[in-house]
Design a protein around this motif. Structure first.
Motif, PDB file in Angstrom:
ATOM      1  N   ILE A  11       0.833  -1.207   0.000  1.00 24.24           N
ATOM      2  CA  ILE A  11       0.000   0.000   0.000  1.00 24.24           C
ATOM      3  C   ILE A  11       0.864   1.252   0.000  1.00 24.24           C
ATOM      4  O   ILE A  11       0.627   2.208  -0.752  1.00 24.24           O
ATOM      5  CB  ILE A  11      -0.946   0.002   1.220  1.00 24.24           C
ATOM      6  N   ILE A  12       1.888   1.256   0.853  1.00 25.99           N
ATOM      7  CA  ILE A  12       2.815   2.394   0.911  1.00 25.99           C
ATOM      8  C   ILE A  12       3.497   2.588  -0.441  1.00 25.99           C
ATOM      9  O   ILE A  12       3.596   3.708  -0.957  1.00 25.99           O
ATOM     10  CB  ILE A  12       3.860   2.176   2.027  1.00 25.99           C
ATOM     11  N   HIS A  13       3.963   1.502  -1.030  1.00 22.71           N
ATOM     12  CA  HIS A  13       4.614   1.577  -2.346  1.00 22.71           C
ATOM     13  C   HIS A  13       3.631   2.021  -3.426  1.00 22.71           C
ATOM     14  O   HIS A  13       3.997   2.766  -4.343  1.00 22.71           O
ATOM     15  CB  HIS A  13       5.213   0.219  -2.712  1.00 22.71           C
ATOM     16  N   ALA A  14       2.389   1.560  -3.314  1.00 23.84           N
ATOM     17  CA  ALA A  14       1.379   1.920  -4.309  1.00 23.84           C
ATOM     18  C   ALA A  14       1.185   3.427  -4.365  1.00 23.84           C
ATOM     19  O   ALA A  14       1.165   4.031  -5.447  1.00 23.84           O
ATOM     20  CB  ALA A  14       0.052   1.228  -3.981  1.00 23.84           C
ATOM     21  N   ILE A  15       1.044   4.042  -3.217  1.00 24.15           N
ATOM     22  CA  ILE A  15       0.816   5.491  -3.170  1.00 24.15           C
ATOM     23  C   ILE A  15       2.073   6.246  -3.592  1.00 24.15           C
ATOM     24  O   ILE A  15       2.002   7.254  -4.305  1.00 24.15           O
ATOM     25  CB  ILE A  15       0.359   5.919  -1.771  1.00 24.15           C
ATOM     26  N   ALA A  16       3.247   5.739  -3.186  1.00 24.98           N
ATOM     27  CA  ALA A  16       4.501   6.394  -3.573  1.00 24.98           C
ATOM     28  C   ALA A  16       4.707   6.332  -5.083  1.00 24.98           C
ATOM     29  O   ALA A  16       5.104   7.323  -5.710  1.00 24.98           O
ATOM     30  CB  ALA A  16       5.672   5.736  -2.846  1.00 24.98           C
ATOM     31  N   PHE A  17       4.446   5.174  -5.689  1.00 26.43           N
ATOM     32  CA  PHE A  17       4.588   5.051  -7.139  1.00 26.43           C
ATOM     33  C   PHE A  17       3.522   5.858  -7.872  1.00 26.43           C
ATOM     34  O   PHE A  17       3.761   6.327  -8.994  1.00 26.43           O
ATOM     35  CB  PHE A  17       4.529   3.581  -7.555  1.00 26.43           C
ATOM     36  N   PHE A  18       2.362   6.005  -7.260  1.00 24.11           N
ATOM     37  CA  PHE A  18       1.321   6.858  -7.841  1.00 24.11           C
ATOM     38  C   PHE A  18       1.855   8.271  -8.040  1.00 24.11           C
ATOM     39  O   PHE A  18       1.738   8.857  -9.126  1.00 24.11           O
ATOM     40  CB  PHE A  18       0.099   6.867  -6.920  1.00 24.11           C
ATOM     41  N   PHE A  19       2.478   8.830  -6.991  1.00 25.58           N
ATOM     42  CA  PHE A  19       3.032  10.178  -7.100  1.00 25.58           C
ATOM     43  C   PHE A  19       4.317  10.197  -7.931  1.00 25.58           C
ATOM     44  O   PHE A  19       4.510  11.094  -8.765  1.00 25.58           O
ATOM     45  CB  PHE A  19       3.327  10.737  -5.702  1.00 25.58           C
ATOM     46  N   GLY A  20       5.196   9.209  -7.716  1.00 26.40           N
ATOM     47  CA  GLY A  20       6.493   9.211  -8.390  1.00 26.40           C
ATOM     48  C   GLY A  20       6.407   8.980  -9.882  1.00 26.40           C
ATOM     49  O   GLY A  20       7.006   9.708 -10.672  1.00 26.40           O
ATOM     50  N   ILE A  21       5.643   7.969 -10.298  1.00 24.49           N
ATOM     51  CA  ILE A  21       5.519   7.678 -11.734  1.00 24.49           C
ATOM     52  C   ILE A  21       4.556   8.658 -12.387  1.00 24.49           C
ATOM     53  O   ILE A  21       4.758   9.068 -13.535  1.00 24.49           O
ATOM     54  CB  ILE A  21       5.080   6.228 -11.943  1.00 24.49           C
ATOM     55  N   GLY A  22       3.500   9.060 -11.647  1.00 25.18           N
ATOM     56  CA  GLY A  22       2.573  10.045 -12.210  1.00 25.18           C
ATOM     57  C   GLY A  22       3.264  11.343 -12.558  1.00 25.18           C
ATOM     58  O   GLY A  22       3.081  11.895 -13.656  1.00 25.18           O
ATOM     59  N   SER A  23       4.106  11.842 -11.648  1.00 24.91           N
ATOM     60  CA  SER A  23       4.852  13.072 -11.926  1.00 24.91           C
ATOM     61  C   SER A  23       6.031  12.805 -12.849  1.00 24.91           C
ATOM     62  O   SER A  23       6.370  13.630 -13.701  1.00 24.91           O
ATOM     63  CB  SER A  23       5.351  13.690 -10.610  1.00 24.91           C
ATOM     64  N   GLY A  24       6.669  11.614 -12.715  1.00 24.33           N
ATOM     65  CA  GLY A  24       7.822  11.293 -13.552  1.00 24.33           C
ATOM     66  C   GLY A  24       7.472  11.205 -15.026  1.00 24.33           C
ATOM     67  O   GLY A  24       8.230  11.670 -15.888  1.00 24.33           O
ATOM     68  N   ASN A  25       6.321  10.594 -15.334  1.00 24.01           N
ATOM     69  CA  ASN A  25       5.873  10.546 -16.723  1.00 24.01           C
ATOM     70  C   ASN A  25       5.756  11.944 -17.307  1.00 24.01           C
ATOM     71  O   ASN A  25       6.188  12.225 -18.436  1.00 24.01           O
ATOM     72  CB  ASN A  25       4.502   9.857 -16.808  1.00 24.01           C
ATOM     73  N   SER A  26       5.147  12.845 -16.538  1.00 32.41           N
ATOM     74  CA  SER A  26       4.972  14.226 -16.988  1.00 32.41           C
ATOM     75  C   SER A  26       6.316  14.925 -17.149  1.00 32.41           C
ATOM     76  O   SER A  26       6.540  15.655 -18.115  1.00 32.41           O
ATOM     77  CB  SER A  26       4.092  14.990 -15.990  1.00 32.41           C
ATOM     78  N   ILE A  27       7.229  14.684 -16.197  1.00 28.70           N
ATOM     79  CA  ILE A  27       8.552  15.310 -16.249  1.00 28.70           C
ATOM     80  C   ILE A  27       9.295  14.905 -17.525  1.00 28.70           C
ATOM     81  O   ILE A  27       9.893  15.754 -18.204  1.00 28.70           O
ATOM     82  CB  ILE A  27       9.375  14.936 -14.999  1.00 28.70           C
ATOM     83  N   SER A  28       9.255  13.615 -17.865  1.00 27.47           N
ATOM     84  CA  SER A  28       9.989  13.166 -19.060  1.00 27.47           C
ATOM     85  C   SER A  28       9.392  13.772 -20.329  1.00 27.47           C
ATOM     86  O   SER A  28      10.122  14.174 -21.243  1.00 27.47           O
ATOM     87  CB  SER A  28       9.986  11.632 -19.143  1.00 27.47           C
ATOM     88  N   ARG A  29       8.059  13.876 -20.404  1.00 26.09           N
ATOM     89  CA  ARG A  29       7.436  14.483 -21.590  1.00 26.09           C
ATOM     90  C   ARG A  29       7.731  15.985 -21.661  1.00 26.09           C
ATOM     91  O   ARG A  29       7.987  16.532 -22.747  1.00 26.09           O
ATOM     92  CB  ARG A  29       5.920  14.248 -21.563  1.00 26.09           C
ATOM     93  N   LEU A  30       7.704  16.651 -20.503  1.00 31.10           N
ATOM     94  CA  LEU A  30       8.003  18.094 -20.477  1.00 31.10           C
ATOM     95  C   LEU A  30       9.445  18.362 -20.888  1.00 31.10           C
ATOM     96  O   LEU A  30       9.722  19.311 -21.632  1.00 31.10           O
ATOM     97  CB  LEU A  30       7.732  18.661 -19.084  1.00 31.10           C
TER      98      LEU A  30
END
Length: 457
Positions: A72-91
């Motif tokens: 659960i802890i990893h799920a929420i962390a990856f939600f924020f990390g990959i969610g923002s990381g995807n945007s960062i790489s495209r930007l």
């Protein structure tokens, strides 16, 4: 629009590398540190399971049960990390560094607040949570000891995962590897020290984990300021709906994947509990071993993701296509090798964890069953990552939910009831087959939609 990035800067060199370097060597160079980081991340749980297993079967089962909380802890962390990381790489691919910097710091802020809430609420309802995730009366006291300490470290643990993902999506996986690797090795050293030397039992394993995570956090934070990466700055924190929307769109598939994995772990604990504590201990060991092997495949995917994001942002679709199939082939070759090891040496591997004959018998059967279909996992994982990074949220969520929830939970509810222990050990394999078929259909549709470009580098 004038490109604000100086042509001789580290940022410009990184941009050129991500869009012009040959795809296969680039993904391999990015995948290696990602694989090491993923192995070290899984090593935290593997080390705890290994050393706690030297105490007794009940303690081993307790750590296995609390894996759902970690998920659960990893799920929420990856939600924020990959969610923002995807945007960062495209930007960054679109040369919008200022917006990428705002995304990085704001998502870090969101993560810390969420981790703080988990730490407070989790400890307030520790007993109820431990029971909910599958603890039996004999396991409960040990599960609470371990889980309460782990929850305290949730904010640091989650922020470390977010920073590691940010570095990875910027093409700096090696920087993230340093922080994760140091923490992983430190955990292996501290586990036996706290458990046996200081006589702290299962709580000692948890203290070793959160202390190691804090060291990783400090190193990762320092790494965000090096090598042309985007640093975490208070001045760049701007909570707003557009940023939250981007995180949700990019991170929802990860939340679904990790969340359903946590939910399926609970169902697995409940299903195994019908066969006794030894069955829970056996299945928890196999779950950790499977995650350890899958970490290598995920590492290949993580090496592909920044290339995917940059290529999609720059509209280099041929490059994206080439990178995807290279990562799938590499992951499948590894999976076949790992499966062979698991099938032929299942019993000796389980004997390293416990000397309980029932734990070894059940665990060896489950490990062999999962190995049979492990070669199907790479396409499933890579399809999820590709769809997620290119912001095909619905398709990514379906693939993410498939293997760990949409198919696994029903099989755990049906097969053990009808086929007993045999049904339990084959549940994950049945889910892998169904998840593979779903992923194959969705990724085929994706590649039919994007343009075909010959001569991709």
């Amino acid at each position: 629009m004038i490109d604000p990035t100086p042509k001789n800067s580290k940022e410009a060199q990184k941009y050129k590398k991500m869009l012009e370097a040959p795809v296969k060597p680039l993904i391999a160079s990015l995948a290696l540190p990602s694989i090491i980081s993923m192995l070290c991340t899984s090593f935290y749980n593997m080390a705890d399971t290994y050393f706690v297993s030297k105490i007794d079967t009940t303690s081993t089962a307790a750590v296995g049960v609390t894996f759902a909380t970690m998920a659960i802890i990893h799920a929420i962390a990856f939600f924020f990390g990959i969610g923002s990381g995807n945007s960062i790489s495209r930007l960054l691919g679109a040369k919008k560094r200022t917006e990428a910097a705002t995304m990085a710091s704001t998502s870090f802020f969101y993560t810390f607040l969420c981790g703080l809430c988990i730490a407070i609420l989790g400890n307030a309802f520790a007993a109820q949570l431990a029971t909910l995730i599958g603890s039996t009366p004999t396991i409960l006291p040990y599960a609470i000891q371990y889980m309460s300490v782990i929850l305290i470290g949730a904010p640091v643990m989650m922020c470390s995962l977010v920073m590691n993902n940010h570095l990875r999506f910027q093409g700096s996986a090696a920087f993230g590897m340093v922080g994760i690797t140091v923490g992983g090795f430190l955990n292996v050293f501290l586990d036996p020290l706290f458990i046996f030397k200081f006589h702290m039992g299962v709580a000692g394993a948890a203290y070793a984990t959160i202390l190691s995570q804090f060291v990783s956090f400090c190193i990762l934070f320092a790494m965000t300021w090096r090598g042309g990466n985007i640093p975490i700055r208070l001045g760049n924190i701007h909570p707003c709906w557009p940023i939250a929307k981007e995180i949700v769109a990019g991170g929802a598939p990860s939340l679904v994947r990790q969340g359903t994995q946590s939910l399926s772990t609970i169902f697995l604990n409940v299903a195994a509990g019908a066969f006794g504590d030894a069955a829970i201990a056996a299945m928890s060991i196999v779950t950790r071993l499977s995650f350890f092997a899958a970490s290598v495949v995920i590492g290949f995917g993580q090496g592909f993701q920044p290339v995917c994001g940059f290529s999609h942002g720059a509209k280099k679709y041929g490059r994206l296509r080439e990178g995807f199939w290279f990562a799938v082939k590499a992951g499948t070759l590894f999976s076949l090798a790992a499966a062979a090891v698991a099938i032929f040496w299942a019993t000796p591997i389980l004997e390293e964890f416990r000397d309980d004959p029932l734990v070894i018998s059940v665990g060896a059967a489950a490990l062999r069953a999962q190995a049979v279909t492990f070669f199907l996992v790479p396409l499933t994982i890579l399809s999820n990552m590709c769809l997620q990074t290119t912001r095909h949220t619905v398709g990514a969520m379906l693939v993410a939910a498939g293997r760990s929830g949409l198919f696994l939970i029903p099989t755990l509810m049906v097969l053990p009831r009808n086929f007993g222990l045999t049904g339990l050990v084959w549940s994950q394999s049945v889910s892998d087959i169904c998840g593979f078929l779903l992923a194959a259909v969705l990724i085929r549709g994706f590649f039919q939609q994007i343009p075909k470009m010959d001569g991709a580098k």
